[in-house]
Design a protein around this motif. Structure first.
Motif, PDB file in Angstrom:
ATOM      1  N   ASP A  34       0.861  -1.188   0.000  1.00 46.91           N
ATOM      2  CA  ASP A  34       0.000   0.000   0.000  1.00 46.91           C
ATOM      3  C   ASP A  34       0.899   1.241   0.000  1.00 46.91           C
ATOM      4  OD1 ASP A  34      -1.750   2.125   0.613  1.00 46.91           O
ATOM      5  OD2 ASP A  34      -3.123   0.745   1.626  1.00 46.91           O
ATOM      6  N   ARG A  35       1.081   1.840  -1.159  1.00 50.42           N
ATOM      7  CA  ARG A  35       1.990   2.981  -1.296  1.00 50.42           C
ATOM      8  C   ARG A  35       1.396   4.249  -0.667  1.00 50.42           C
ATOM      9  NH1 ARG A  35       6.012   1.090  -4.280  1.00 50.42           N
ATOM     10  NH2 ARG A  35       5.608  -0.563  -5.794  1.00 50.42           N
ATOM     11  N   GLU A  36       0.071   4.364  -0.660  1.00 55.71           N
ATOM     12  CA  GLU A  36      -0.551   5.533  -0.027  1.00 55.71           C
ATOM     13  C   GLU A  36      -0.239   5.568   1.464  1.00 55.71           C
ATOM     14  OE1 GLU A  36      -4.663   6.107  -0.821  1.00 55.71           O
ATOM     15  OE2 GLU A  36      -4.482   5.567  -2.939  1.00 55.71           O
ATOM     16  N   TRP A  37      -0.262   4.398   2.088  1.00 54.97           N
ATOM     17  CA  TRP A  37       0.053   4.317   3.511  1.00 54.97           C
ATOM     18  C   TRP A  37       1.496   4.768   3.759  1.00 54.97           C
ATOM     19  CZ3 TRP A  37      -1.575   4.242   8.252  1.00 54.97           C
ATOM     20  CH2 TRP A  37      -0.803   3.718   9.278  1.00 54.97           C
ATOM     21  N   ALA A  38       2.415   4.295   2.908  1.00 54.52           N
ATOM     22  CA  ALA A  38       3.826   4.666   3.061  1.00 54.52           C
ATOM     23  C   ALA A  38       4.017   6.180   2.940  1.00 54.52           C
ATOM     24  CB  ALA A  38       4.679   3.924   2.034  1.00 54.52           C
ATOM     25  N   GLU A  39       3.340   6.786   1.980  1.00 53.06           N
ATOM     26  CA  GLU A  39       3.461   8.239   1.802  1.00 53.06           C
ATOM     27  C   GLU A  39       2.899   8.989   3.001  1.00 53.06           C
ATOM     28  OE1 GLU A  39       1.508   9.146  -1.822  1.00 53.06           O
ATOM     29  OE2 GLU A  39       2.964   8.080  -3.090  1.00 53.06           O
ATOM     30  N   TRP A  40       1.801   8.487   3.556  1.00 53.84           N
ATOM     31  CA  TRP A  40       1.137   9.179   4.656  1.00 53.84           C
ATOM     32  C   TRP A  40       1.981   9.141   5.933  1.00 53.84           C
ATOM     33  CZ3 TRP A  40      -1.610   7.733   9.291  1.00 53.84           C
ATOM     34  CH2 TRP A  40      -2.393   8.768   9.818  1.00 53.84           C
ATOM     35  N   ILE A  41       2.611   7.986   6.239  1.00 52.72           N
ATOM     36  CA  ILE A  41       3.366   7.892   7.492  1.00 52.72           C
ATOM     37  C   ILE A  41       4.765   8.498   7.363  1.00 52.72           C
ATOM     38  CG2 ILE A  41       2.106   5.837   8.220  1.00 52.72           C
ATOM     39  CD1 ILE A  41       4.580   4.172   7.534  1.00 52.72           C
ATOM     40  N   ASP A  42       5.183   8.820   6.130  1.00 55.62           N
ATOM     41  CA  ASP A  42       6.522   9.395   5.939  1.00 55.62           C
ATOM     42  C   ASP A  42       6.622  10.812   6.508  1.00 55.62           C
ATOM     43  OD1 ASP A  42       9.178   9.266   4.984  1.00 55.62           O
ATOM     44  OD2 ASP A  42       8.629  10.365   3.192  1.00 55.62           O
ATOM     45  N   GLU A  43       5.480  11.485   6.639  1.00 48.58           N
ATOM     46  CA  GLU A  43       5.496  12.863   7.129  1.00 48.58           C
ATOM     47  C   GLU A  43       5.970  12.910   8.587  1.00 48.58           C
ATOM     48  OE1 GLU A  43       2.347  16.532   7.814  1.00 48.58           O
ATOM     49  OE2 GLU A  43       2.005  15.111   6.181  1.00 48.58           O
ATOM     50  N   GLY A  44       6.976  13.725   8.841  1.00 49.10           N
ATOM     51  CA  GLY A  44       7.494  13.889  10.197  1.00 49.10           C
ATOM     52  C   GLY A  44       8.477  12.820  10.639  1.00 49.10           C
ATOM     53  N   TRP A  45       8.891  11.935   9.734  1.00 53.47           N
ATOM     54  CA  TRP A  45       9.774  10.821  10.106  1.00 53.47           C
ATOM     55  C   TRP A  45      11.210  11.160   9.728  1.00 53.47           C
ATOM     56  CZ3 TRP A  45      10.630   6.897  13.028  1.00 53.47           C
ATOM     57  CH2 TRP A  45      11.425   5.814  12.655  1.00 53.47           C
ATOM     58  N   ASP A  46      12.068  11.263  10.727  1.00 58.97           N
ATOM     59  CA  ASP A  46      13.488  11.555  10.515  1.00 58.97           C
ATOM     60  C   ASP A  46      14.295  10.356  11.001  1.00 58.97           C
ATOM     61  OD1 ASP A  46      16.051  12.492  10.297  1.00 58.97           O
ATOM     62  OD2 ASP A  46      15.756  14.279  11.539  1.00 58.97           O
ATOM     63  N   ARG A  47      14.416   9.366  10.169  1.00 65.61           N
ATOM     64  CA  ARG A  47      15.079   8.117  10.553  1.00 65.61           C
ATOM     65  C   ARG A  47      16.541   8.343  10.930  1.00 65.61           C
ATOM     66  NH1 ARG A  47      17.743   3.537   8.652  1.00 65.61           N
ATOM     67  NH2 ARG A  47      16.754   1.530   9.195  1.00 65.61           N
ATOM     68  N   ALA A  48      17.245   9.098  10.085  1.00 69.07           N
ATOM     69  CA  ALA A  48      18.666   9.345  10.340  1.00 69.07           C
ATOM     70  C   ALA A  48      18.869  10.118  11.639  1.00 69.07           C
ATOM     71  CB  ALA A  48      19.280  10.104   9.168  1.00 69.07           C
ATOM     72  N   GLY A  49      17.996  11.087  11.902  1.00 68.88           N
ATOM     73  CA  GLY A  49      18.110  11.860  13.129  1.00 68.88           C
ATOM     74  C   GLY A  49      17.917  11.007  14.366  1.00 68.88           C
ATOM     75  N   ILE A  50      16.973  10.074  14.313  1.00 66.82           N
ATOM     76  CA  ILE A  50      16.728   9.190  15.461  1.00 66.82           C
ATOM     77  C   ILE A  50      17.921   8.275  15.700  1.00 66.82           C
ATOM     78  CG2 ILE A  50      15.275   7.298  16.302  1.00 66.82           C
ATOM     79  CD1 ILE A  50      12.918   8.662  14.883  1.00 66.82           C
ATOM     80  N   LEU A  51      18.472   7.728  14.619  1.00 67.64           N
ATOM     81  CA  LEU A  51      19.660   6.885  14.760  1.00 67.64           C
ATOM     82  C   LEU A  51      20.789   7.634  15.460  1.00 67.64           C
ATOM     83  CD1 LEU A  51      19.834   5.009  11.323  1.00 67.64           C
ATOM     84  CD2 LEU A  51      19.670   3.944  13.582  1.00 67.64           C
ATOM     85  N   ALA A  52      21.010   8.854  15.044  1.00 67.95           N
ATOM     86  CA  ALA A  52      22.087   9.651  15.637  1.00 67.95           C
ATOM     87  C   ALA A  52      21.808   9.965  17.104  1.00 67.95           C
ATOM     88  CB  ALA A  52      22.269  10.941  14.838  1.00 67.95           C
ATOM     89  N   ALA A  53      20.544  10.276  17.419  1.00 68.17           N
ATOM     90  CA  ALA A  53      20.192  10.655  18.792  1.00 68.17           C
ATOM     91  C   ALA A  53      20.364   9.505  19.773  1.00 68.17           C
ATOM     92  CB  ALA A  53      18.753  11.166  18.830  1.00 68.17           C
ATOM     93  N   LEU A  54      20.201   8.270  19.308  1.00 63.06           N
ATOM     94  CA  LEU A  54      20.245   7.109  20.199  1.00 63.06           C
ATOM     95  C   LEU A  54      21.585   6.392  20.177  1.00 63.06           C
ATOM     96  CD1 LEU A  54      16.723   5.561  19.511  1.00 63.06           C
ATOM     97  CD2 LEU A  54      17.396   7.197  21.278  1.00 63.06           C
ATOM     98  N   GLN A  55      22.528   6.911  19.429  1.00 61.05           N
ATOM     99  CA  GLN A  55      23.786   6.208  19.210  1.00 61.05           C
ATOM    100  C   GLN A  55      24.537   5.920  20.507  1.00 61.05           C
ATOM    101  OE1 GLN A  55      26.244   8.136  16.335  1.00 61.05           O
ATOM    102  NE2 GLN A  55      27.587   6.376  16.061  1.00 61.05           N
ATOM    103  N   ASP A  56      24.487   6.849  21.448  1.00 54.27           N
ATOM    104  CA  ASP A  56      25.264   6.670  22.681  1.00 54.27           C
ATOM    105  C   ASP A  56      24.390   6.360  23.893  1.00 54.27           C
ATOM    106  OD1 ASP A  56      24.012   9.103  22.830  1.00 54.27           O
ATOM    107  OD2 ASP A  56      25.750  10.190  23.624  1.00 54.27           O
ATOM    108  N   LEU A  57      23.113   6.000  23.685  1.00 52.75           N
ATOM    109  CA  LEU A  57      22.237   5.691  24.811  1.00 52.75           C
ATOM    110  C   LEU A  57      22.626   4.331  25.393  1.00 52.75           C
ATOM    111  CD1 LEU A  57      19.787   6.901  26.327  1.00 52.75           C
ATOM    112  CD2 LEU A  57      18.336   5.439  24.910  1.00 52.75           C
ATOM    113  N   PRO A  58      22.946   4.268  26.691  1.00 52.31           N
ATOM    114  CA  PRO A  58      23.407   2.998  27.269  1.00 52.31           C
ATOM    115  C   PRO A  58      22.277   1.983  27.414  1.00 52.31           C
ATOM    116  CG  PRO A  58      23.206   4.656  28.981  1.00 52.31           C
ATOM    117  CD  PRO A  58      22.949   5.364  27.682  1.00 52.31           C
TER     118      PRO A  58
END
Length: 696
Positions: A527-551
């Motif tokens: 379902d490509r419409e679903w993928a487009e809809w949930i993409d809004e506000g999603w910063d995958r790279a930013g989350i990865l960076a923010a959690l990199q040093d979380l113990p």
């Protein structure tokens, strides 16, 4: 049903196959013949034909014979092409058009055409594509190995400095693209192949790929005893033959990476003190007379043995018989050794199952089928095949811990029974029937929708699942969907393995992906419409960076990471989900954080969850909320349980669901697993009366 298999590579005959006689006569032929034999035994196919290429060979006249009867239902047919000689897989492409013409002519001469074609390797896939274009016969495709993976593995090797090698790989990839693009269904042996390897191709379509692990004939390996003849074959190399044996069985070709195993052993004095190394690397007489790739690999191994002065610590017999193989594994089992598969990529890993059946822990490459085998069997450890340190450390860890060795050995011996050719053939048969009967993409208009989690909700009791399946078959107006934390291919694989009903809708990766099944067919469409809809506000790279040093958290395996899902493990840290949510908020990042089973954490786009995905599907189908039932058992089901009025919690629930205020409206079923789903549907139908069915 009439099935036609096409396999052009290697020296193929119906019995006494000369495995290892050249680089192309290996696992794919073993797979093909095992699959055909099992398909015949289950009795669903009336006729099976194996189409291969005829050629002149010093290895025997049978490879030029136009017909070979294998059994009452199965025959091998061979077609000559303009070049009469044996050709390697890199050379076959020029013969494909002529071969396809001959095959089409033969099909037209048959009393009835094949119902389905199964193509093995890329050149056979192109032949099948040509046949489909001209005769309309559907085909499934199994790659066995993929050119892009080989290119990645050897990108920095000396072999690709040769322009001819690069040209050959690029041509192979182009051929694979065509084979994939025209296939009705693609059969993969593992999640790694389905989700990672194929994803590197332009024609990647996850809804047309299904995981069906190859089967294995393991009767000869279960409880196999040592044999004096095999002991002598190995011990003559060793100064201390009583030590545990690290054993590898593989053709000596570059992709099997045996030289890296020798390097790992040679660079670890601790490991040399603890164990011997045994390499069963095909059969040989004079190395200089072997194919260049095999000759080069063996020469490199011998060079490393000399460099590290491993004489007396490593065995490398020149000749062994196929009948010796169970006793070779038993040699290691008797000495409490380990089986090691260090391949750069292993599409499946039959030797891992053989080792498990004998009762030996395994160490295997983390690329390919071993991921699935270790997940199911829990009989060893995965390593980076390019890291000699990881290989050595894993071996030392298992050898030094008798309890760990016992646990791995026992788990493998139990679980390996799930890998049988009969099971493989039955699963392929169901897929073949669905391909033949497919009528295109469509979802029928239902009166009700039932959405269930998989693990510990739908699955968990075979008896309960059988009762559920029988009930669902009598509900023609109900669509069945699953909502799972598993990926699409992982979910499909476990459902088919457990013989569960095929869902009409798949909500996977904790609600971040939605797929719809073809009418009467096995393929699914995202379902490509679903993928487009949930993409809004999603910063995958930013989350990865923010959690990199979380113990106290660490990422789950690469296969668990998706475009719209990041997955972590938090063993011993029940507050990890709250800590992650706090960290994301402080960084100004949006995401839904969900924990389950006390150790798993998934982070999704703010719009994605099982609950919002179910709501999206409900509205797309035009159903009212009370026409939908949802069932789950754990924390990552809370979103869909919270949002829908007809929410069912099965009796074996966890994560303290009963005490959550947002779940007060749920029906906590008295029975466990799939029977709890039935209890919940009956309860809400009783509460709602006919109201749910009358609401448009």
């Amino acid at each position: 049903m009439f099935a036609l298999h096409i396999a052009l590579q290697g020296c193929l005959r119906g019995s006494d196959v000369q495995y290892g006689i050249n680089a192309d006569t290996g696992g794919h032929i073993r797979y093909l013949l095992g699959m055909v034999e099992a398909s015949e035994r289950i009795g669903k196919f009336d006729r099976i034909a194996i189409a291969t290429r005829a050629f002149d060979s010093k290895h025997g006249p049978e490879y030029a014979a136009p017909r070979e009867r294998v059994s009452a239902k199965t025959e091998i047919i061979r077609f000559a092409t303009p070049n009469p000689d044996y050709l390697t897989k890199e050379e076959l492409w020029s013969e494909v058009p002529a071969y396809a013409d001959s095959l089409i002519e033969w099909i037209r001469e048959q009393p009835a055409p094949p119902d389905i074609i199964h193509a093995h390797y890329a050149d056979a896939g192109v032949v099948a594509a040509i046949v489909r274009e001209k005769l309309g016969i559907p085909y499934t495709f199994v790659a066995h190995s993929l050119g892009r993976i080989k290119m990645d593995a050897f990108r920095d090797s000396a072999g690709l400095e040769n322009p001819d090698s690069m040209e050959s790989l690029l041509r192979r990839i182009e051929i694979e693209e065509r084979a994939m693009g025209n296939a009705c269904l693609i059969i993969a042996s593992s999640r790694d192949e389905a989700e990672f390897q194929y994803s590197q191709y332009k024609n990647y379509d996850p809804g047309r790929i299904r995981i069906v692990p190859p089967g294995a004939e393991l009767a000869a390996f279960r409880g196999a005893p040592p044999r004096l003849q095999v002991d002598r074959l190995i011990n003559r190399f060793l100064t201390h033959p009583e030590k545990p044996a690290l054993i590898a069985i593989a053709r000596p070709v570059a992709k099997k990476n045996l030289a890296m195993l020798v390097k790992a052993y040679g660079e670890s004095p601790v490991l040399q003190e603890m164990a011997n190394l045994v390499l069963i690397a095909g059969n040989r007489s004079d190395i200089s007379e072997l194919e260049p790739e095999i000759s080069n690999s063996l020469s490199e191994i011998l060079h490393l043995i000399d460099r590290y002065d491993l004489y007396g610590k490593i065995a490398y017999p020149k000749v062994h018989l196929p009948s010796d193989v169970p006793a070779i594994y038993a040699y290691a089992q008797y000495r409490r050794g380990i089986f090691i598969n260090p391949a750069l990529n292993e599409p499946f890993g039959l030797t891992l199952l053989e080792a498990a059946a004998v009762g030996i822990p395994i160490i295997a490459t983390d690329s390919g089928g071993p991921n699935d085998i270790v997940e199911i069997c829990k009989n060893g450890e995965l390593v980076d095949p390019n890291s000699p340190d990881e290989i050595a450390e894993a071996a030392i860890r298992i050898l030094a811990d008798p309890a760990l060795w016992d646990a791995y050995a026992a788990a493998g011996a139990r679980a390996v029974r799930r890998f049988e050719w009969r099971s493989h053939a039955k699963r392929y048969q169901r897929l073949a029937e669905a391909v033949v009967g497919s009528s295109g993409m469509a979802v029928r208009q239902p009166r009700e929708l039932l959405v269930s989690d998989i693990d510990n909700t739908l699955l968990g009791s075979r008896d309960a699942l059988a009762e559920f399946s029988e009930w669902l078959a009598g509900e023609p107006d109900m669509l069945f969907a699953i909502a799972s934390g598993r990926s699409f291919h992982s979910a499909m694989s476990v459902l088919e393995q457990e013989d569960a009903p095929l869902p009409d809708i798949m909500i996977t990766s904790v609600g971040s992906e939605i797929y719809y099944r073809a009418e009467n067919g096995p393929e699914y469409q995202a379902d490509r419409e679903w993928a487009e809809w949930i993409d809004e506000g999603w910063d995958r790279a930013g989350i990865l960076a923010a959690l990199q040093d979380l113990p106290k958290i660490r990422p789950q395996s690469p296969l668990e990471q998706r475009r719209f899902k990041l997955s972590y493990l938090s063993p011993g840290n029940p507050q990890a989900a709250a800590e992650i949510a706090e960290r994301l908020m402080a960084a100004g990042l949006q995401g839904t954080v969900m924990g389950s089973h006390g150790r798993y954490i998934d982070i999704l786009p703010p719009r994605a969850s099982k609950g919002t995905a179910v709501e999206f599907v409900r509205k797309r189908l035009g159903l009212a909320a009370r026409q939908v039932y949802v069932a789950g058992d754990s924390g990552n089901d809370v979103e869909m349980l919270r949002l829908l009025p007809n929410a069912i919690v099965v009796g074996n629930f966890c994560d303290r669901l009963r005490g959550m205020p947002e779940l007060d409206h749920c029906h906590f079923a008295p029975r466990r697993y799939a029977r709890g789903i039935l209890d919940g549907v009956a309860y809400f139908r009783g509460v709602n009366g006919e109201e749910a069915l009358s609401v448009a």
